[in-house]
Design a protein around this motif. Structure first.
Motif, mmCIF file in Angstrom:
data_model
loop_
_atom_site.group_PDB
_atom_site.id
_atom_site.type_symbol
_atom_site.label_atom_id
_atom_site.label_comp_id
_atom_site.label_asym_id
_atom_site.label_seq_id
_atom_site.Cartn_x
_atom_site.Cartn_y
_atom_site.Cartn_z
ATOM 1 N N LYS A 181 128.792 -0.216 108.092
ATOM 2 C CA LYS A 181 127.518 -0.522 108.241
ATOM 3 C C LYS A 181 127.594 -2.104 108.836
ATOM 4 O O LYS A 181 128.425 -2.838 108.848
ATOM 5 N N ARG A 182 126.417 -2.693 109.086
ATOM 6 C CA ARG A 182 126.525 -4.043 109.583
ATOM 7 C C ARG A 182 125.646 -4.962 108.520
ATOM 8 O O ARG A 182 124.683 -4.592 107.680
ATOM 9 N N GLY A 183 125.940 -6.223 108.294
ATOM 10 C CA GLY A 183 125.080 -7.383 108.026
ATOM 11 C C GLY A 183 125.699 -7.350 106.335
ATOM 12 O O GLY A 183 124.968 -8.068 105.698
ATOM 13 N N CYS A 184 126.763 -6.805 105.983
ATOM 14 C CA CYS A 184 127.259 -6.773 104.591
ATOM 15 C C CYS A 184 127.613 -8.332 104.280
ATOM 16 O O CYS A 184 127.955 -8.903 104.571
ATOM 17 N N LEU A 185 127.392 -8.658 102.827
ATOM 18 C CA LEU A 185 127.572 -9.902 102.158
ATOM 19 C C LEU A 185 129.238 -10.223 102.439
ATOM 20 O O LEU A 185 129.528 -11.224 102.764
ATOM 21 N N GLU A 186 129.939 -9.123 102.398
ATOM 22 C CA GLU A 186 131.396 -9.457 102.567
ATOM 23 C C GLU A 186 131.711 -10.185 103.988
ATOM 24 O O GLU A 186 132.826 -10.750 103.855
ATOM 25 N N GLN A 187 130.868 -9.707 104.966
ATOM 26 C CA GLN A 187 131.270 -10.420 106.090
ATOM 27 C C GLN A 187 130.616 -11.713 106.404
ATOM 28 O O GLN A 187 131.183 -12.379 107.406
ATOM 29 N N TYR A 188 130.122 -12.396 105.435
ATOM 30 C CA TYR A 188 129.541 -13.843 105.339
ATOM 31 C C TYR A 188 130.017 -14.500 104.371
ATOM 32 O O TYR A 188 129.853 -15.895 104.434
#
Length: 323
Positions: A181-188
């Motif tokens: 999925k998109r926009g997960c905290l892990e990616q930021y």
């Protein structure tokens, strides 16, 4: 029972850490071995068994002197069966049976849980959680993990996915996550996420900044680089850190609003940035929390570092006795 010991194991993709710990949480012996993930990770459990038995011989200890062994592992853990599946960084694609194999070889009771959960137990028991019954732990490393302890119980959920804080959506339609999925905290807010944000913001930034020069010059940039430059007031790095703190503060505010723990403890490699991270996250946490939560839930940096995993793993053995 007070003179009996615990063994804690923190199984990682590169290193496996061990500790012999008292029931009061005092670490008495520590050691580690390399994690051999070759040949579908089939050597990992035999190596753990050999290392335990070797060190018990070394310290002239017997299995009867231990209450149990606890282990934190990546992947999906079946607590009752003592199995692990889908631990891809260990090359364990199928199901592995640590409890069955380790108990048979050591004659010591064995408990296992997810690695982020046991780190949460460690920080709660002997670290920044002050052994409070309500503590949430978030770990910021190459990914973002978490563990939730509520009313003294580690939460697992119906399928073991409680505490997956790294997959809270903080930017709908944002960066694509490894989970699909998109926009997960892990990616930021992970170490890799910080660098991703830095590269994207450098592309749009038109002013003078050391971080922009480094990115444009093709130099290696890590999350530590970004935070160190922000501490030196680099204008682009400061904007990147503010963006990271916004996403993490928003996610932790949602956690606070839902659970109202006494402490939310921030650990993992990125947390080594210290106060610049904590103060930035605190600002956005306060902006996004319900007033009662804002005044009763405190953000703290983790204090145990690399020992959180082995201490928390060892504490798994005590869970049944504490409930």
């Amino acid at each position: 029972m007070d003179d009996k010991k615990l063994i804690g194991i923190d199984l990682g993709g590169t290193t496996t850490k061990f500790a012999i710990i008292t029931p009061a949480g005092e670490v008495q012996q520590r050691w580690s071995i390399e994690t051999d993930i070759l040949e579908d990770g089939q050597h990992i459990i035999p190596n753990i068994i050999d290392s335990i038995n070797h060190h018990l011989d070394l310290y002239q200890m017997k299995s009867e002197q231990f209450i149990g062994i606890g282990m934190g592992s990546p992947g999906s853990v079946d607590l009752a069966a003592g199995t692990v599946s889908g631990a891809y960084n260990l090359n364990w694609e199928g199901t592995v049976y640590p409890k069955r194999d380790i108990e048979a070889a050591t004659h010591i009771d064995f408990k296992i849980d997810n690695d982020a959960n046991v780190a949460a137990l460690g920080e709660r028991w002997q670290g920044a959680g002050d052994n409070d019954p309500d503590v949430t732990f978030v770990t910021l490393g190459t990914g973002v993990g978490g563990g939730v302890i509520a009313d003294g119980h580690l939460l697992h959920g119906v399928a073991g996915s409680a505490g997956e804080l790294g997959h809270i959506t903080v930017q709908p339609g944002g960066y694509l996550c490894t989970c699909g999925k998109r926009g997960c905290l892990e990616q930021y807010a992970s170490a890799t996420g910080v660098v991703h944000i830095a590269r994207d913001m450098a592309e749009e930034y038109s002013g003078d900044a050391q971080l922009k020069f480094m990115v444009d010059d093709g130099q290696d940039v890590s999350s530590k680089t970004v935070f160190d430059l922000a501490k030196d007031n680099d204008p682009l790095a400061s904007k990147v850190v503010d963006r990271v703190c916004f996403y993490l503060g928003l996610a932790l505010a949602n956690v606070g609003n839902m659970l109202n723990p006494k402490y939310i403890v921030i650990g993992g490699g990125v947390s080594a940035a210290g106060d610049i991270l904590l103060n930035g996250v605190q600002k956005y946490f306060e902006e996004n929390t319900f007033p009662n939560v804002r005044h009763t839930t405190a953000l703290r940096l983790a204090t145990l570092g690399n020992e959180a995993g082995v201490i928390g793993a060892a504490s798994l053995v005590l869970q049944d006795q504490q409930e």
